[in-house]
Design a protein around this motif. Structure first.
Motif, short mmCIF file in Angstrom:
data_model
loop_
_atom_site.label_atom_id
_atom_site.label_comp_id
_atom_site.label_asym_id
_atom_site.label_seq_id
_atom_site.Cartn_x
_atom_site.Cartn_y
_atom_site.Cartn_z
N ASN A 147 0.83 -1.20 0.00
CA ASN A 147 0.00 0.00 0.00
C ASN A 147 0.86 1.26 0.00
O ASN A 147 0.58 2.22 -0.72
CB ASN A 147 -0.92 -0.01 1.22
CG ASN A 147 -1.88 1.17 1.24
OD1 ASN A 147 -1.59 2.21 1.83
ND2 ASN A 147 -3.02 1.00 0.59
N PHE A 148 1.94 1.22 0.78
CA PHE A 148 2.85 2.36 0.85
C PHE A 148 3.55 2.57 -0.50
O PHE A 148 3.69 3.70 -0.97
CB PHE A 148 3.88 2.14 1.95
CG PHE A 148 4.91 3.24 2.05
CD1 PHE A 148 4.60 4.43 2.68
CD2 PHE A 148 6.18 3.08 1.49
CE1 PHE A 148 5.55 5.45 2.77
CE2 PHE A 148 7.12 4.10 1.57
CZ PHE A 148 6.81 5.28 2.22
N MET A 149 4.01 1.48 -1.11
CA MET A 149 4.69 1.57 -2.40
C MET A 149 3.76 2.11 -3.47
O MET A 149 4.19 2.85 -4.36
CB MET A 149 5.23 0.20 -2.81
CG MET A 149 6.30 -0.35 -1.88
SD MET A 149 7.75 0.73 -1.73
CE MET A 149 8.41 0.61 -3.39
N GLN A 150 2.51 1.77 -3.39
CA GLN A 150 1.53 2.23 -4.37
C GLN A 150 1.35 3.74 -4.32
O GLN A 150 1.11 4.38 -5.36
CB GLN A 150 0.18 1.54 -4.12
CG GLN A 150 -0.90 1.92 -5.12
CD GLN A 150 -2.24 1.24 -4.81
OE1 GLN A 150 -2.31 0.36 -3.93
NE2 GLN A 150 -3.28 1.62 -5.51
N TYR A 151 1.48 4.32 -3.13
CA TYR A 151 1.22 5.75 -2.97
C TYR A 151 2.50 6.56 -2.70
O TYR A 151 2.43 7.69 -2.26
CB TYR A 151 0.24 5.98 -1.82
CG TYR A 151 -1.17 5.55 -2.14
CD1 TYR A 151 -2.04 6.39 -2.84
CD2 TYR A 151 -1.63 4.29 -1.75
CE1 TYR A 151 -3.32 6.00 -3.14
CE2 TYR A 151 -2.93 3.89 -2.06
CZ TYR A 151 -3.77 4.75 -2.75
OH TYR A 151 -5.06 4.36 -3.05
N GLN A 152 3.67 5.99 -2.99
CA GLN A 152 4.91 6.70 -2.71
C GLN A 152 5.07 7.95 -3.59
O GLN A 152 5.66 8.95 -3.15
CB GLN A 152 6.12 5.78 -2.87
CG GLN A 152 6.33 5.22 -4.27
CD GLN A 152 7.59 4.38 -4.35
OE1 GLN A 152 8.52 4.55 -3.56
NE2 GLN A 152 7.63 3.46 -5.31
N PHE A 153 4.52 7.91 -4.82
CA PHE A 153 4.59 9.09 -5.67
C PHE A 153 3.78 10.23 -5.06
O PHE A 153 4.22 11.39 -5.04
CB PHE A 153 4.07 8.78 -7.08
CG PHE A 153 4.01 9.99 -7.98
CD1 PHE A 153 5.16 10.52 -8.53
CD2 PHE A 153 2.79 10.61 -8.25
CE1 PHE A 153 5.11 11.65 -9.34
CE2 PHE A 153 2.72 11.72 -9.06
CZ PHE A 153 3.88 12.25 -9.61
#
Length: 258
Positions: A7-13
């Motif tokens: 979930n974190f990687m998905q929203y890192q941008f």
């Protein structure tokens, strides 16, 4: 855990964009912009050196470095926690329109202040060289302090962000609390007399003072206090756990109060 990491990687941008936005908004309509992040600690150091150094007869030429090491860490903690405290309500419009993991808002508030804080360390490096404080093998201790102050600020920020949604007066109470924290961090005075008195607990149980002491040990080439290290690591872990648990349990109710 894998679910949260994905979930974190998905929203890192989005997180990086929120950090950039925070930096831009901080210096919006400022002629000096990012340069102010260097001038502000320098000017504050000069004022505190004059007041607590020259006027009180302190002849130690490295006293400005002593002040700057404490002031920089305290300023970051103060600004990061205050920004995290307001982060949910300030982003209420976005929260109401689209789904975004809400923890990104206090996290981005802490991170953009951390970026500015790291830039301001340039001033400390320059002043240290000018005043003859040379780096030693103990400098790695300062890096430990930089990591600890980030975790402590984020943990406290998450707790404050949760409370701030339901209790808006927390902003004013936290400002008063920060003033108390500042005076118990030994930023502009030497703590030796206080540590030898019956009031030593005021400093020893202040995790921010312990982090500042570890940071100063690295800058001035001294061995860190291991008890302070253990205490601050425990406090950082505990504050993050409490902050994350409280935030997760209450985040679904935020929409009703913002």
């Amino acid at each position: 855990m894998k679910k949260y990491v994905d979930n974190f990687m998905q929203y890192q941008f989005l997180l990086s964009e929120l950090v950039k936005k925070g930096i831009k908004l901080k210096y919006r309509r400022s002629y000096l912009g990012m340069i102010w992040s260097l001038l502000e600690p320098l000017l504050t150091m000069i004022v505190l050196t004059i007041v607590f150094g020259t006027l009180y007869g302190n002849t130690d030429k490295t006293f400005p470095v002593y002040i700057l090491t404490g002031r920089l860490l305290y300023s970051f903690f103060s600004q990061a926690t205050k920004a995290a405290l307001k982060s949910i309500r300030q982003n209420s419009a976005m929260i109401k329109k689209v789904y975004v993991p809400k923890y990104l808002y206090p996290l981005s508030s802490v991170l953009f202040n951390y970026v500015i804080f790291l830039i301001s360390l340039i001033v400390l490096a320059v002043v240290s060289v000018v005043l003859g404080v040379k780096p030693t093998t103990h400098l790695w201790q300062s890096l430990v302090a930089l990591v600890l102050i980030l975790f402590i600020s984020y943990g406290c920020g998450m707790i404050l962000a949760t409370i701030g949604v339901f209790f808006r007066d927390m902003e004013y109470l936290w400002s008063v609390a920060l003033m108390l924290v500042m005076y118990t961090c030994a930023i502009f005075y030497y703590p030796s007399k206080l540590l030898k008195s019956g009031w030593a607990w005021i400093l020893k149980y202040n995790p921010l003072y312990c982090v500042i002491d570890i940071f100063r040990s690295g800058v001035f080439g001294e061995s860190m206090n291991i008890d302070y290290l253990i205490y601050t690591v425990a406090f950082a872990v505990l504050s993050m756990l409490i902050g994350l648990i409280c935030f997760k349990k209450k985040q679904d109710d935020f929409i009703l109060y913002i």
